[in-house]
Design an enzyme around this catalytic site. Structure first.
Site, PDB file in Angstrom:
ATOM      1  N   GLU A 110      -0.406   2.258 -16.985  1.00 57.49           N
ATOM      2  CA  GLU A 110       0.791   1.799 -17.690  1.00 57.49           C
ATOM      3  C   GLU A 110       0.348   0.862 -18.803  1.00 57.49           C
ATOM      4  O   GLU A 110      -0.680   0.204 -18.681  1.00 57.49           O
ATOM      5  CB  GLU A 110       1.711   1.022 -16.725  1.00 57.49           C
ATOM      6  CG  GLU A 110       2.262   1.879 -15.609  1.00 57.49           C
ATOM      7  CD  GLU A 110       2.800   1.035 -14.455  1.00 57.49           C
ATOM      8  OE1 GLU A 110       3.211  -0.115 -14.694  1.00 57.49           O
ATOM      9  OE2 GLU A 110       2.791   1.538 -13.328  1.00 57.49           O
ATOM     10  N   TYR A 221       8.646  -1.792 -14.246  1.00 57.09           N
ATOM     11  CA  TYR A 221       7.503  -0.993 -13.812  1.00 57.09           C
ATOM     12  C   TYR A 221       7.099  -1.171 -12.360  1.00 57.09           C
ATOM     13  O   TYR A 221       6.095  -0.625 -11.950  1.00 57.09           O
ATOM     14  CB  TYR A 221       6.301  -1.278 -14.710  1.00 57.09           C
ATOM     15  CG  TYR A 221       6.050  -2.747 -14.965  1.00 57.09           C
ATOM     16  CD1 TYR A 221       5.616  -3.587 -13.943  1.00 57.09           C
ATOM     17  CD2 TYR A 221       6.256  -3.290 -16.235  1.00 57.09           C
ATOM     18  CE1 TYR A 221       5.392  -4.924 -14.180  1.00 57.09           C
ATOM     19  CE2 TYR A 221       6.030  -4.631 -16.478  1.00 57.09           C
ATOM     20  CZ  TYR A 221       5.590  -5.447 -15.444  1.00 57.09           C
ATOM     21  OH  TYR A 221       5.377  -6.772 -15.681  1.00 57.09           O
TER      22      TYR A 221
END
Ligand SMILES: [Zn+2]
Length: 664
Positions: A110, A221
């Site tokens: 990410e 996230y």
């Protein structure tokens, strides 16, 4: 439908449209329709306070004031990540954890967004609480402020668990940041340093309505709960997306560190194409079971690591320090550099901010300096390469006089910036003030641009903004590249600006710290320029959101004899210096679909006021009479041909009084 059902339906609709707009980026209705629905809901909620809901879409506009932010203990600790800076470090990490788990691992990559960390708690699909990271064990409850961020869902959809936390980052996109700074500079305020600090500062503002105005976004996230309905990080991201969260689309699943490195290299090259600041990649072991097996050190999880991109920094030679003068007289020192490539652009100049910064860095002409480009638009000097310094160089002596007009510079106590005090004689200040005056959000003078202003000043045709109103076509025609037509447009554009409402005229005057919003507040409060001009600083600070600094600047402005004269002249030319009637209250749709022609001179209201009244109430104003004209508002001394034409095509002729009666 009962009122309660109506409220419920509106809330659901608005939640849905908000989601479509801010998460999916696929709006189904116009901004106007959205606002209308929101207003309707607001109205119903005000009338029926018994149906209050802390997660109503109306809470997004803010207004709640938090004097002290409560400290809240996180249900699950917010760990920080260990950092790595090289390929070797990542490979070491993989070896270590593979040995520990005893097999191959999958990773989720990410991007690491540069903002302020946040933990959101949802219960039964509703936002319960938003807490800052703090020290990882406890943070501040900033729920009221977070609710104003449109990409934070207040209500979830789908098969979400009863209670869980979700973590992410509050970020300020470059575009919004640049816009905020442009507005600050326009108001004569110092721009914010970078998006990250501005985002994190925003979370702690006391007035949530101020937070609502900032274009913040929330990227999420990480799900945290005891019994999550998913078994891996990547599934978690997909689920969170389904429930209505904004989960960055750049996250990818990888089967080895070699693949991870490809991802890292790709984004190291392409991160500047993203709308937000990123400073690295976060790599997480995908499987939750394996994450549990790996566990935590005292500070961070063993199953995740951050890879930090190298800062975009280059070294180059500083040739000369020059000084720029802004429209408010503020001086900015500028480093003129040997051209250098940085983050895809050629950099030749960098800001040195102020005298303190130069002293702190000990920057000298001839030095080799390090230049960095962060979220800032203008690159900055972050340090000097002292190993390269020529011992002959001299310590930088900050400018004492204005580079443009030679006036001695001043520096007020407690301020970082030096100023040129020659308000009425320093060319960049004069030009800058007039350029601000004519700008789109101020007087919006069509046919006149910033460069023409400079030409007019340099040709001695104008020395202040009031002089604009004395310009004639013959005056401007001799200017460079000025054709007959453009000269006409310029003069008529200036004439037309006399209709610009008071609040914008006030903004246009360029009083330091009086930006668009402050101008609106002051105009609304004082109603006209005379009341404002005679207000004391005490009086001013009593106005909502007007602080000491703005108040002082306003009184300073009106104390100046020259400014008072300028305003008197502008008044004589016919600019708007008072609020026309009670602007908003006098609006309606009574005249919808009707076209009016105004002719002659009126007793009670001016032609401009009449025109505005017609438009405010839904009518149209046309210049000439035709078969489509419904009414001719006839004043004194009206031309006989207009009257004849109106009679011929059957337009209804009404007097000023009859018109006013139509509205009442
Ligand atoms: Zn000067």
């Amino acid at each position: 439908m009962t009122t309660q059902e109506q409220i419920k339906q509106l809330r659901e609709e608005l939640h849905r449209h908000n989601y479509l707009y801010y998460i999916e980026d696929k709006p189904e209705i116009s901004d106007y329709d959205f606002d209308m629905k929101l207003k309707e809901l607001q109205h119903l909620e005000e009338k029926n306070p018994e149906f209050e809901d802390p997660n109503s879409p109306t809470r997004r506009v803010g207004g709640a004031i938090t004097k002290n932010f409560n400290t809240v203990v996180h249900d699950y600790r917010m760990y920080s990540l260990s950092n790595s800076y090289s390929k070797e470090e990542l490979e070491d990490w993989e070896n270590r954890i593979e040995k520990s788990v005893g097999g191959k691992l999958q990773y989720v990559c990410e991007l690491k967004y540069d903002g302020a960390s946040i933990s959101l708690t949802y219960k039964n699909g509703k936002l319960q609480r938003a807490v800052t990271r703090g020290d990882g064990f406890q943070g501040d409850d900033v729920t009221n402020n977070i609710k104003t961020i449109r990409s934070v869902p207040l209500k979830l959809k789908g098969d979400f668990p009863e209670k869980f936390d979700i973590r992410g980052e509050i970020v300020l996109p470059y575009e919004g940041f640049a816009k905020m700074n442009a507005e600050r500079v326009e108001a004569g305020e110092e721009p914010y340093a970078n998006p990250r600090n501005t985002a994190s500062g925003s979370l702690k503002l006391q007035d949530s309505a101020e937070v609502a105005k900032r274009p913040l976004e929330c990227l999420l996230y990480s799900l945290v709960a005891d019994n999550l309905p998913v078994k891996s990080q990547f599934e978690g991201l997909e689920k969170a997306r389904e429930w209505g969260f904004k989960v960055p689309p750049e996250a990818e699943l990888k089967n080895s560190i070699a693949e991870v490195l490809d991802y890292v290299n790709y984004w190291d090259q392409h991160r500047h194409d993203l709308p937000y600041e990123t400073d690295g990649v976060v790599i997480k072991v995908n499987s939750f079971d394996q994450q549990d097996e790996l566990g935590y050190t005292a500070k961070s999880p063993r199953w995740a690591i951050a890879y930090k991109f190298k800062a975009e920094q280059e070294s180059t030679k500083l040739n000369k320090i020059t000084y720029q003068v802004g429209r408010t007289g503020a001086i900015t020192p500028v480093a003129n550099l040997d051209p250098v490539q940085l983050a895809g652009t050629t950099v030749k100049r960098a800001s040195l901010h102020n005298a303190d910064q130069i002293e702190k860095l000990d920057v000298r002409e001839g030095d080799t300096v390090f230049v960095e480009k962060g979220g800032e638009i203008i690159p900055k000097i972050v340090g000097v390469d002292f190993t390269q310094r020529d011992p002959e160089t001299l310590e930088t002596k900050y400018a004492e006089t204005c580079p443009e007009c030679d006036s001695e510079l001043i520096r007020k106590e407690g301020e970082a910036q030096h100023y040129c005090p020659n308000y009425n004689g320093c060319p960049p200040q004069i030009i800058g003030r007039i350029q601000h005056f004519i700008s789109r959000k101020a007087m919006d003078i069509e046919g006149l641009g910033g460069e023409t202003v400079a030409l007019l000043v340099n040709a001695n045709l104008i020395t202040n903004y009031a002089d604009l109103y004395t310009l004639k076509k013959e005056d401007v025609l001799p200017l460079e590249r000025m054709a007959e037509k453009s000269a006409e447009n310029l003069v008529s554009g200036i004439e037309k600006s006399k209709e610009i409402p008071f609040e914008r005229v006030l903004f246009a005057l360029g009083i330091r710290y009086v930006g668009e919003t402050v101008a609106k507040k002051l105009a609304k409060h004082y109603k006209n320029i005379d009341a404002l001009a005679s207000a004391s600083t005490e009086d001013l600070t009593a106005v909502d959101e007007i602080g000491e600094r703005i108040a002082q600047s306003v009184t300073d402005f009106f104390t100046s004899e020259e400014n008072r004269e300028l305003i008197q002249r502008l008044k004589d030319y016919g600019l708007q210096f008072e609020i026309i009637a009670e602007e908003l209250e006098n609006q309606s749709t009574i005249l919808d679909g009707n076209t009016f022609v105004i002719s002659g001179v009126f007793e009670k209201v001016s032609r401009n006021e009449l025109k505005k009244m017609i438009e405010d109430n839904g009518g149209k104003v046309s210049g000439s009479i035709s078969g489509k004209t419904d009414y001719l508002v006839a004043g004194e001394n009206m031309g006989p041909s207009k009257l004849a034409k109106a009679e011929k095509v059957g337009t209804k002729i009404i007097s000023e009084n009859e018109f006013l009666q139509m509205l009442s």
